[in-house]
Design a protein around this motif. Structure first.
Motif, short mmCIF file in Angstrom:
data_model
loop_
_atom_site.label_atom_id
_atom_site.label_comp_id
_atom_site.label_asym_id
_atom_site.label_seq_id
_atom_site.Cartn_x
_atom_site.Cartn_y
_atom_site.Cartn_z
N MET A 95 -10.73 -18.72 -9.44
CA MET A 95 -11.14 -19.18 -10.78
C MET A 95 -11.63 -20.62 -10.68
SD MET A 95 -9.30 -18.48 -14.37
CE MET A 95 -8.05 -19.70 -14.69
N ILE A 96 -12.82 -20.89 -11.24
CA ILE A 96 -13.33 -22.26 -11.19
C ILE A 96 -13.26 -22.96 -12.55
CG2 ILE A 96 -14.87 -22.04 -9.19
CD1 ILE A 96 -17.19 -21.71 -11.23
N GLY A 97 -12.99 -22.18 -13.58
CA GLY A 97 -12.91 -22.84 -14.86
C GLY A 97 -12.26 -21.96 -15.91
N LYS A 98 -11.64 -22.63 -16.90
CA LYS A 98 -11.07 -21.90 -18.02
C LYS A 98 -11.65 -22.54 -19.26
CE LYS A 98 -6.67 -20.44 -19.98
NZ LYS A 98 -7.04 -19.04 -20.14
N GLY A 99 -12.63 -21.87 -19.84
CA GLY A 99 -13.22 -22.39 -21.07
C GLY A 99 -12.37 -21.97 -22.24
N ALA A 100 -12.89 -22.24 -23.45
CA ALA A 100 -12.14 -21.88 -24.64
C ALA A 100 -12.05 -20.37 -24.77
CB ALA A 100 -12.80 -22.48 -25.87
N GLU A 101 -13.13 -19.65 -24.43
CA GLU A 101 -13.06 -18.20 -24.65
C GLU A 101 -13.14 -17.36 -23.40
OE1 GLU A 101 -16.07 -16.70 -27.24
OE2 GLU A 101 -17.65 -17.90 -26.37
N VAL B 137 -24.06 -7.02 -16.47
CA VAL B 137 -23.26 -7.09 -17.70
C VAL B 137 -22.35 -5.88 -17.70
CG1 VAL B 137 -23.29 -7.25 -20.21
CG2 VAL B 137 -25.25 -8.05 -18.90
N ASN B 138 -21.09 -6.12 -17.87
CA ASN B 138 -20.14 -5.02 -17.92
C ASN B 138 -19.37 -5.14 -19.24
OD1 ASN B 138 -18.01 -3.29 -17.72
ND2 ASN B 138 -17.59 -3.73 -15.57
N ASN B 139 -19.94 -4.50 -20.28
CA ASN B 139 -19.36 -4.78 -21.59
C ASN B 139 -17.99 -4.19 -21.86
OD1 ASN B 139 -19.13 -6.16 -23.90
ND2 ASN B 139 -21.04 -5.48 -24.82
N PRO B 140 -17.67 -2.99 -21.34
CA PRO B 140 -16.29 -2.55 -21.57
C PRO B 140 -15.26 -3.60 -21.11
CG PRO B 140 -17.57 -0.77 -20.63
CD PRO B 140 -18.47 -1.97 -20.65
N ASP B 141 -15.63 -4.35 -20.04
CA ASP B 141 -14.72 -5.40 -19.55
C ASP B 141 -15.08 -6.78 -20.10
OD1 ASP B 141 -13.57 -3.45 -18.03
OD2 ASP B 141 -14.75 -3.92 -16.23
N THR B 142 -16.06 -6.83 -21.00
CA THR B 142 -16.59 -8.09 -21.55
C THR B 142 -16.81 -9.14 -20.45
OG1 THR B 142 -14.37 -8.84 -22.18
CG2 THR B 142 -15.68 -7.75 -23.88
N THR B 143 -17.56 -8.73 -19.44
CA THR B 143 -17.85 -9.59 -18.31
C THR B 143 -19.35 -9.72 -18.09
OG1 THR B 143 -15.80 -8.98 -17.23
CG2 THR B 143 -17.52 -9.82 -15.80
N VAL B 144 -19.82 -10.94 -17.85
CA VAL B 144 -21.21 -11.17 -17.48
C VAL B 144 -21.22 -11.82 -16.09
CG1 VAL B 144 -23.41 -12.22 -18.13
CG2 VAL B 144 -21.71 -11.77 -19.88
N GLU B 145 -22.09 -11.34 -15.23
CA GLU B 145 -22.25 -11.99 -13.93
C GLU B 145 -23.60 -12.68 -13.89
OE1 GLU B 145 -19.89 -8.61 -11.38
OE2 GLU B 145 -21.41 -9.82 -10.34
N MET B 146 -23.60 -13.90 -13.43
CA MET B 146 -24.86 -14.65 -13.36
C MET B 146 -24.90 -15.54 -12.14
SD MET B 146 -24.10 -17.01 -16.68
CE MET B 146 -22.70 -16.32 -17.52
N ARG C 265 -22.24 -15.85 -7.04
CA ARG C 265 -22.19 -15.26 -8.37
C ARG C 265 -21.09 -15.90 -9.20
NH1 ARG C 265 -22.89 -9.26 -8.90
NH2 ARG C 265 -24.89 -9.06 -8.07
N VAL C 266 -21.45 -16.15 -10.46
CA VAL C 266 -20.43 -16.61 -11.41
C VAL C 266 -20.04 -15.40 -12.26
CG1 VAL C 266 -19.99 -18.05 -13.42
CG2 VAL C 266 -21.29 -18.96 -11.51
N ILE C 267 -18.75 -15.17 -12.36
CA ILE C 267 -18.29 -14.06 -13.20
C ILE C 267 -17.60 -14.67 -14.41
CG2 ILE C 267 -16.85 -11.99 -13.30
CD1 ILE C 267 -17.14 -12.07 -10.12
N LYS C 268 -18.16 -14.38 -15.57
CA LYS C 268 -17.60 -14.93 -16.80
C LYS C 268 -16.93 -13.81 -17.58
CE LYS C 268 -18.90 -17.46 -20.97
NZ LYS C 268 -19.91 -18.27 -21.63
N ASN C 269 -15.63 -13.93 -17.72
CA ASN C 269 -14.88 -12.87 -18.38
C ASN C 269 -14.31 -13.36 -19.71
OD1 ASN C 269 -13.34 -10.63 -19.00
ND2 ASN C 269 -11.72 -11.10 -17.52
N ARG C 270 -14.81 -12.80 -20.80
CA ARG C 270 -14.28 -13.17 -22.12
C ARG C 270 -12.95 -12.46 -22.29
NH1 ARG C 270 -19.57 -14.10 -23.34
NH2 ARG C 270 -19.78 -16.01 -24.56
#
Lengths: 203, 327
Positions: A1-7, A63-72, A16-21
């Protein structure tokens, strides 16, 4: 994990950056799911639209919406928030002008960022990348564009207060160069500010 | 500090009139609050009339509770804004009168900062991010380099106003917030407009939608959904501000902070970010004179001096206008 944002939790895997809401325990399940899904979808869509409009953003890889994840793609750089106060005046104004230009490009394509702050803009090389489009939308409304500018102006006021005026002026310079209807939006910005509870002429 | 100063604080920004007496060691000697009873919302002139009529009795009650006389007061502080003009002027005129008659210093204080400072005094919070929620105000603030900076705020009406207006439209009785909270306990969720703009929020569309929904839905469900939606918005912007400002404490302030569900939600969010959650005692959450007195002391001790001509009321007094010299 490289960061914990608000959401979201942000992970780095190779390039790849994996952003998991992530789910929020404080919200009711229905609202929690609706917000995470809508924002995941919107983020992926708006980032692609923004790129096409000529604004620097990461590439969307998956984009993997069931997991609310975006990879960029990973943008290696520094949040504007972390460097703006330390930058030379010339650099500071250049950066704000550039953010204004990119915002002008977004708005002339009816793309609303929704959370335009110095936390969500990254300096990488000599480019400024825009990230975090989850609160954004596609809208022609002058009001929505005005609120975008207000959010940015307030992020200057809260975090770069010493330079608020000069930075916003530079932002408007860049914005007006890219967006023909800039006068209407600035006029609306003023109306929105006057509507606010705490607006005083001083600001 | 050379000696223990005693400050009288007069609060009068809206429907409440408060007189508080606090010593410079942080002891609250009296805190009397009188309400202007609300029928159909606050009428500024009528509320001001109420304050004028009750001022003498409220001040006398505070002095009596503190077992002191007016001659024992060293400083008089009053709420200079933000608030309703006619109400603010009653508090200001009373404070000026006492200052001139007793030849004691007068300090005009910012009402929103007073909420934060009384909270810090009583919860021992060191450097909190504060969510201040009341009938007239909704702000997320944190201290950085000499000022309380506003990270998020409402773009239209305050959260307390939203809930109160809903309760009035539904003829639920008074106090609206407590009744909505109680009804919400047996409600279930349906979708209402959720409006967050960066760290700012808007409640006016939500209010209209809730009133409209009440024509078809059970009142318990509307109360529940209204609360869940509005509070989730508040917690979200607080969370975003917490990440942005990088603070380790989250404090609630203001009258709406008594809501148990809101407290629970903020506490859950704070835990997730390893931040400490703090909420001041109930008697200082709503508008009161003690908080005005305490900020008066902090300002006076840090060297702030106001002349009578500096004491004009400021209806739209911004939190980030005040130079914070006491921290």
């Amino acid at each position: 994990m490289i960061g914990k944002g608000a959401e979201a939790n942000i992970y780095l895997s190779g390039e790849r950056v994996i952003k998991n809401r992530i789910s929020k325990a404080y919200r009711v399940r229905e609202l929690d799911e609706a917000l995470r899904k809508t924002r995941t979808k919107r983020e992926a869509r708006l980032i692609s639209l923004a790129r096409r409009a000529g604004v620097a953003t990461p590439f969307i890889l998956d984009v993997n919406n069931p997991d609310t994840t975006v990879e960029m793609s990973f943008v290696e750089g520094l949040q504007i928030k972390k460097m703006l106060n330390k930058a030379s005046k010339k650099d500071r104004l250049r950066i704000c002008r550039e953010i204004g230009r990119s915002t002008g490009r977004l708005h002339s394509n009816n793309i609303i960022h929704g959370d335009l702050t110095t936390s969500n803009t990254i300096l990488a090389g000599d480019k400024i990348y825009f990230i975090d489009f989850g609160l954004g939308e596609v809208s022609e409304a002058v009001e929505d564009k005005g609120v975008d500018l207000l959010v940015f102006k307030k992020s200057l006021r809260s975090t770069h207060y010493k330079f608020e005026k000069e930075c916003f002026k530079a932002f408007v310079e860049g914005y007006s160069r890219e967006y023909k209807a800039y006068r209407d939006i600035l006029e609306r910005l003023r109306i929105i500010e006057l509507r606010g509870r705490y607006f005083t002429e001083r600001f | 500090m050379e000696r223990n100063l005693i400050c009288l604080g007069i609060e009068g920004t809206a429907e409440k009139l408060g007189a508080g007496i606090v010593s410079s060691s942080g002891k609250i000697l009296a805190n009397v609050v009188k309400y202007h009873s609300l029928v159909g919302g606050i009428h500024p002139r009528e509320a001001a009339q109420h304050h004028a009529e009750n001022m003498k009795a409220t001040l006398e009650q505070a002095l009596q509770n503190a077992s002191i006389g007016l001659g024992d007061i060293d400083i008089v502080a009053f709420s200079q804004g933000p608030g309703l003009g006619p109400c603010l002027r009653v508090a200001a005129v009373s404070a000026r009168t006492i200052s001139l008659a007793k030849k004691i210093p007068i300090i005009g204080v910012n009402h929103c900062i007073a909420h934060i400072e009384i909270g810090r005094l009583l919860t021992k919070a060191k450097d909190p991010l504060t969510l201040y929620v009341s009938g007239g105000n909704t702000q997320v603030t944190a201290y950085t380099e000499g000022r309380y900076r506003v990270f998020g705020e409402t773009l239209d009406i305050a959260i307390g106003n939203c809930i109160d207006q809903f309760a009035r439209e539904m003829k639920l009785g008074s106090p609206g917030g407590a009744i909505v909270e109680k009804l919400a306990r047996s409600g279930s969720y349906f979708e209402l407009p959720y409006v967050v703009k960066g760290m700012d929020l808007s409640f006016s569309g939500l209010l209209t939608a809730a009133i409209e929904a009440a024509k078809k839905q059970k009142i318990e469900d509307v109360c529940y959904s209204l609360q869940e939606t509005a509070f989730s918005m508040l917690v979200e912007v607080t969370e975003r501000a917490l990440a942005h400002a990088e603070k380790k404490e989250v404090m609630l302030a203001g009258g709406v902070a008594v809501n148990r569900r809101l407290q629970e939600m903020i506490a859950l969010m704070a835990r997730e970010h390893n931040a400490k959650f703090l909420v001041p005692p109930k008697n200082v959450l709503g508008d009161n004179g003690a908080m005005i007195a305490w900020l008066g002391i902090l300002m006076y001790d840090s060297g702030v001096r106001h002349k009578i001509e500096d004491t004009m009321v400021k209806q739209r007094f911004r939190t980030d206008e005040v130079e914070v010299k006491w921290r």
